[in-house]
Design an enzyme around this catalytic site. Structure first.
Site, PDB file in Angstrom:
ATOM      1  N   ASP A  16       0.618  -0.997   0.008  1.00 22.13           N
ATOM      2  CA  ASP A  16      -0.041   0.041  -0.108  1.00 22.13           C
ATOM      3  C   ASP A  16       0.832   1.355   0.059  1.00 22.13           C
ATOM      4  OD1 ASP A  16       0.965   0.360   2.389  1.00 22.13           O
ATOM      5  OD2 ASP A  16      -0.735  -0.367   3.559  1.00 22.13           O
ATOM      6  N   PRO A  58     -14.721 -23.796   2.367  1.00 24.24           N
ATOM      7  CA  PRO A  58     -15.140 -22.643   2.791  1.00 24.24           C
ATOM      8  C   PRO A  58     -14.889 -22.285   4.207  1.00 24.24           C
ATOM      9  CG  PRO A  58     -17.088 -23.985   2.129  1.00 24.24           C
ATOM     10  CD  PRO A  58     -15.916 -24.864   1.895  1.00 24.24           C
TER      11      PRO A  58
END
Lengths: 144, 144, 144, 144
Positions: A16, A58
């Site tokens: 970032d 999941p």
């Protein structure tokens, strides 16, 4: 416990404007490590899904602690293994190391799951042979 | 506590081959909600960084529980607020709702931080006015 | 041509250590704009896929020119429309504007496609009613 | 021309609900390949930025053609090299191969750039030694 280790260089696009890894990227790193760990059983991801009639693994829960920032170009190593087996759930531990130091430690609690009409998810028991292969530190127990 | 709410449609590129949201994407959703919550104080992200001499709010810890899968096109709502204030750290709660049901609940523990030579991070005390603005449920306490 | 416009604030996680948008993120922005443009016909993404038996609109070609860098917090607007219709292919134009200036211009050439055994893709003719709805600048021609 | 080759398995999180790679992911693959190609000169990304006072290689233009879909678990190989040198710009070619077949071909036109006050970008001439190193197919011309 079978432990999967892989090396990684931190990429430009993972960072970032502060120059450090954008934190959701660590979960992508975990997810890839989980896939590679399961592949160590001898069955690739698509083949394992087809053989056992599952859609994948999941998530039920996930978390991470960030101990040291990782920067662009840093060389890191990721260690991953299944630490806890439930009936249809299992918990992976991941450690991201910069040299000898832990940079990130995290976990993923997942379920072994089939798809379900109405776009849902149906937990299934994890096959014993899968547990056995991922519990064998030597990596010699194989699925076919 | 100031609560930020926003609506979202689940996007194609956020979903995986099982047709459900790829779980690291939820942390990207959290991160954006945190930014928007802080912006509710009247200072945008870049302006806040400049005013207080910080690089942002790096993570100390994050986690989520996945209660219901979200699929492509699902309409969800995200609620976010700072639940716990430390001296230089603070913990945000995020809830992703499908209608009246919680789909994902999570948290981010972050620090208010300046950069530091040698590419490190230096925690600073969170300014009282920032705490005040984010603690005011009415959203009327503003930074300038 | 129906033009879809949406506003966006550039997010922290879309930017790289140089403080500007990591360029693949612009294609994610394009993809979301395409989805929203198609939804302007009255049919959401999942409903459109179900009604016409398609898996979506896979890419044949894409490209972009980067004219001005976009930074964290920049307010941008995206304009998108289908500029060229083929039999089963179509080309979208996207413009990302900072104020009155173009920051990024790009295109996506896509096909209207069904799935195909052996994990392939099968182009189908774009239905006339879909072309009509997306060619009507007023946005009043609707699919149901 | 120095050509960088790397192998990749398509990851779960790179794929969309149609089971194929979400197309912006290919540009992330290109970006990483470009970084690795430049690193073949002997200077890692951060070291090269520091040595030459650049922020990186921002994009002027990029594009790709999608010839074959790539699916989860597919083994692919990426070939990358700088095909055209300008004064401060250069164009990379990338090929993603499934076995002997091209799946994706693309390019990135980038500039060698310093940062600039007011959050801009300033093109600089590419150093001759960088051009030389990336033009040497043997990979023996090194930067230090």
């Amino acid at each position: 416990m079978l432990v999967h280790r892989r090396k990684l260089r931190i990429e430009w696009g993972q960072c970032d404007p502060a120059g450090i890894v954008f934190y959701p990227q660590y979960f992508i790193i975990f997810d890839v490590s989980t896939a590679q760990l399961f592949e160590r059983t001898g069955l690739a991801g698509a083949a394992m899904r087809a053989k056992y009639g599952i859609i994948g693994f999941p998530l039920v829960e996930a978390g991470a602690r960030y101990l040291l920032p990782c920067h662009f170009d840093d060389a890191v190593e990721i260690e991953s293994g299944v630490e806890i087996w439930g009936r249809s759930s299992f918990t992976l531990r991941h450690r991201i190391l910069k040299g000898a130091n832990e940079a990130v430690v995290g976990f993923e609690k997942r379920i072994w799951a089939a798809g379900h009409p109405d776009r849902g998810i149906k937990p299934l028991p994890v096959p014993d042979e899968v547990k056995a292969a991922l519990s064998d530190a030597s990596g010699k127990t194989r699925l076919t």
